[in-house]
Design a protein around this motif. Structure first.
Motif, PDB file in Angstrom:
ATOM      1  N   ASN A   1      59.029  47.325  -7.665  1.00 56.99           N
ATOM      2  CA  ASN A   1      58.225  46.169  -7.274  1.00 56.99           C
ATOM      3  C   ASN A   1      58.321  45.043  -8.298  1.00 56.99           C
ATOM      4  O   ASN A   1      58.179  43.863  -7.945  1.00 56.99           O
TER       5      ASN A   1
ATOM      6  N   ILE B   1      56.065  43.562  -1.599  1.00 49.79           N
ATOM      7  CA  ILE B   1      55.795  44.786  -2.355  1.00 49.79           C
ATOM      8  C   ILE B   1      56.093  46.017  -1.498  1.00 49.79           C
ATOM      9  O   ILE B   1      55.751  46.063  -0.309  1.00 49.79           O
TER      10      ILE B   1
ATOM     11  N   ARG C   1      61.291  43.271  -7.153  1.00 44.17           N
ATOM     12  CA  ARG C   1      61.043  42.536  -5.913  1.00 44.17           C
ATOM     13  C   ARG C   1      60.195  41.285  -6.163  1.00 44.17           C
ATOM     14  O   ARG C   1      60.533  40.200  -5.719  1.00 44.17           O
ATOM     15  N   THR C   2      59.086  41.443  -6.872  1.00 40.78           N
ATOM     16  CA  THR C   2      58.136  40.341  -7.020  1.00 40.78           C
ATOM     17  C   THR C   2      58.450  39.446  -8.216  1.00 40.78           C
ATOM     18  O   THR C   2      57.912  38.340  -8.321  1.00 40.78           O
TER      19      THR C   2
ATOM     20  N   THR D   1      55.171  49.844  -0.631  1.00 37.92           N
ATOM     21  CA  THR D   1      53.959  50.660  -0.740  1.00 37.92           C
ATOM     22  C   THR D   1      54.255  52.150  -0.805  1.00 37.92           C
ATOM     23  O   THR D   1      53.366  52.949  -1.106  1.00 37.92           O
TER      24      THR D   1
ATOM     25  N   THR E   1      56.582  51.162  -9.270  1.00 40.07           N
ATOM     26  CA  THR E   1      56.173  50.003 -10.072  1.00 40.07           C
ATOM     27  C   THR E   1      57.380  49.204 -10.548  1.00 40.07           C
ATOM     28  O   THR E   1      57.400  47.967 -10.484  1.00 40.07           O
TER      29      THR E   1
END
Length: 589
Positions: free
Chosen positions: A501, A520, A504-505, A522, A498
């Motif tokens: 990400n 994202i 990243r996002t 996974t 989490t």
């Protein structure tokens, strides 16, 4: 930043004191090993001096701590390039792991850091005996700086000098990393109540606040296992051993302190990742603790982090050029394979008329809309940010003190060649292909090799060497990266995923790419975690400890042989060993 909030960092009053801060070559010649006597310095002046050491080469010059933390890793190297950057092999020694106790980079950084310890101890003593209304706050900040300098010294050298600033006994003590790390943690936890929260009591991100203390505590707990078992042959460190808080392990303490910062509401991830490293980064929403830089008369900030990768024919203005020094390694560049669309990999520059500098051969010109500050004639060309690979393009000098311009007054964009090898195209190749694989030496017609990192913006305002780009020591992105690592090592892979990400996002690409966020993840394993930490924190003086923790520092890669665990720290400089008999040389040296 309101300049009235600042300590008088560049005040020269403290330079007139009898406390000779400027030379720390021999410990016997500085206040670490002398009785200080009566202090006449005002608390603000001595505290300013302790802060000043952060920005006087130590954490801002590529030959400072950067050289030890980045040039010794897979992220950065400084080869000899034809007639440049030989310098007796000192730069190559960092990457080839041939440094010895007489190495000038090793010695210089020891002197910078122990001088920071000296200045902090002097500040503590002066403030402690003062009657200033700011006594408690300034004393806590001085103690925080002492912990920061001491921790960095222990990280790099395994030992650090100390003396009691409160008593009459001025005897030098030699701290050992495996024991001192716990005392440092306790010390920083102790001063938190007296530190100001960021923004309170006229503090800003250049001051040691509660938030800076949380960043330092998270860092110390993350590396505590390494400090206690530095020479572990298999790099199998016990990251989840019990912490100094009963019933809690080290990684849980990392999670605690990083969460205090992440959840504070004071910080937010910058959607443009490179805003953290721009000329205007003092207002970055990620900045927790930084070296604040300015262009001033007494001592200006250092442009090295932006300047050192720029080739000599890459010119932000007709009056500026690069120095064609550092690059990354093929191994680190390869970790980005499949991640080239990550917003942290690169970013193209857009001019206000909508022109994008693509740097791919399609550019013909860009508008001459910006000029270097305090200049009416030096047009400012903006290169792209991040990793520069392949053929390079940009402005070319016209021979009359300016850039070649188009008929309609725009800056012409042309293919570039290497200044000291004009038959060699400026083509930054990922492959280095040294003639002797064991030595990072290029012939003159090979000086274009190596992908360059343009992470920190080049400030052209006052020549090539000065800058007002702040240097982050702790920022929010780093806290997410540390917490992700702590979650992963604590068996909480989902929470780690989490956080990664979020990094990243939380960042987006340029408008030309639809402001797309990063992709994202996974799934997560240790190898991917290691990559992600590198993606977030490359070129920020943090790679060496990362490589030690993940067991990759001893491995062989381009121009770097497999090495023994003793190389995980540096030797005590020979000149210090010669005059201060309390030190025992580190194992292996």
């Amino acid at each position: 930043m309101n300049t009235q909030q600042k300590l008088t960092i560049y005040s020269i009053t403290f330079l007139m004191l009898s406390l000779l801060f400027t030379s720390c070559t021999d410990l016997e010649e500085v206040v670490l090993d002398e009785e200080l006597g009566e202090q006449t310095a005002d608390p603000e002046g001595v505290l300013a001096s302790a802060y000043d050491r952060l920005g006087d080469k130590t954490f801002v010059d590529h030959g400072g701590v950067f050289a030890l933390q980045e040039y010794t890793t897979d992220i950065a190297m400084l080869p000899t390039r034809g007639s440049d950057w030989g310098d007796g092999g000192k730069w190559r020694s960092m990457h080839e792991f041939t440094w010895a106790p007489d190495n000038s980079i090793v010695t210089g950084n020891w002197n910078y850091l122990t001088n920071g310890i000296t200045r902090s101890l002097t500040a503590i003593e002066s403030i402690y005996t003062s009657e200033a209304s700011t006594k408690d706050l300034f004393l806590a900040e001085a103690r925080g700086l002492l912990a920061f300098y001491t921790y960095t010294t222990l990280d790099l050298y395994g030992q650090a000098p100390y003396r009691d600033p409160y008593g009459e006994d001025q005897t030098i003590q030699i701290l050992q990393a495996e024991d001192a790390i716990d005392d440092l943690i306790i010390e920083v936890e102790t001063i938190i109540p007296d530190l100001a929260a960021l923004g309170e009591q006229a503090t800003y991100n250049g001051r040691f606040t509660k938030e800076a203390a949380y960043g330092l505590l998270a860092t110390m707990y993350l590396n505590r296992a390494v400090f206690k078992d530095r020479y572990n042959s298999s790099a199998a460190f016990n990251f989840t051993e019990e912490s100094l808080v009963a019933g809690s392990n080290d990684m849980e303490q990392v999670i605690k302190y990083t969460s205090l910062l992440i959840n504070s509401g004071k910080f937010a991830l910058e959607s443009n990742y490179f805003s953290n490293f721009s000329i205007n980064n003092g207002s970055s929403t990620e900045m927790i603790f930084a070296v604040v830089q300015e262009i001033e008369a007494v001592r200006s900030g250092d442009n090295d982090f932006g300047y050192v990768s720029v080739a000599r024919n890459q010119r932000p203005s007709p009056a500026n050029r690069g120095t064609n020094a550092a690059c990354t390694t093929p191994e680190f560049f390869a970790t980005w394979t499949g991640n080239e669309n990550d917003p942290r990999f690169s970013r193209k520059y857009q001019y206000t008329d909508g022109t994008w500098f693509m740097n791919d051969g399609t550019d013909v010109s860009v508008p001459a809309e910006d000029f270097v500050p305090d200049s009416e004639s030096n047009a400012w060309f903006h290169f792209n940010s991040g990793f520069l690979v392949g053929p390079q393009f940009g402005p070319v000098l016209d021979g009359n003190g300016g850039f070649i311009m188009t008929a309609d007054g725009r800056i012409a964009v042309s293919p570039l060649v290497m200044e000291k090898s004009t038959a060699t195209p400026m083509d930054f190749t990922p492959e280095l292909n040294f003639d002797n694989p064991a030595q990072a030496v290029f012939a003159q017609d090979q000086i274009n090799r190596g992908v360059r990192i343009f992470k920190f913006e080049y400030d052209p305002e006052n020549g090539n060497g000065t800058s007002k780009v702040d240097i982050p020591l702790y920022r929010l992105g780093g806290m997410y990266a540390m917490r992700a690592e702590a979650y992963f090592r604590n068996g909480q892979t989902g929470a780690a995923l989490t956080d990664l990400n979020m990094l990243r996002t939380g960042r987006t690409r340029e408008a030309i790419f639809g402001n797309a966020p990063g992709e994202i993840l996974t799934a997560l394993d240790e190898a991917q975690l290691y990559k992600e930490i590198g993606f977030e924190l490359y070129w920020e003086l943090q790679r060496r400890p990362q490589m030690v923790r993940f067991g990759t520092f001893d491995a062989a890669y381009t121009a770097k042989p497999a090495t023994e665990p003793y190389r995980r720290i540096f030797p005590i400089p020979q000149e210090t060993m010669d005059v201060t008999k309390e030190f025992i040389q580190n194992s292996g040296y």
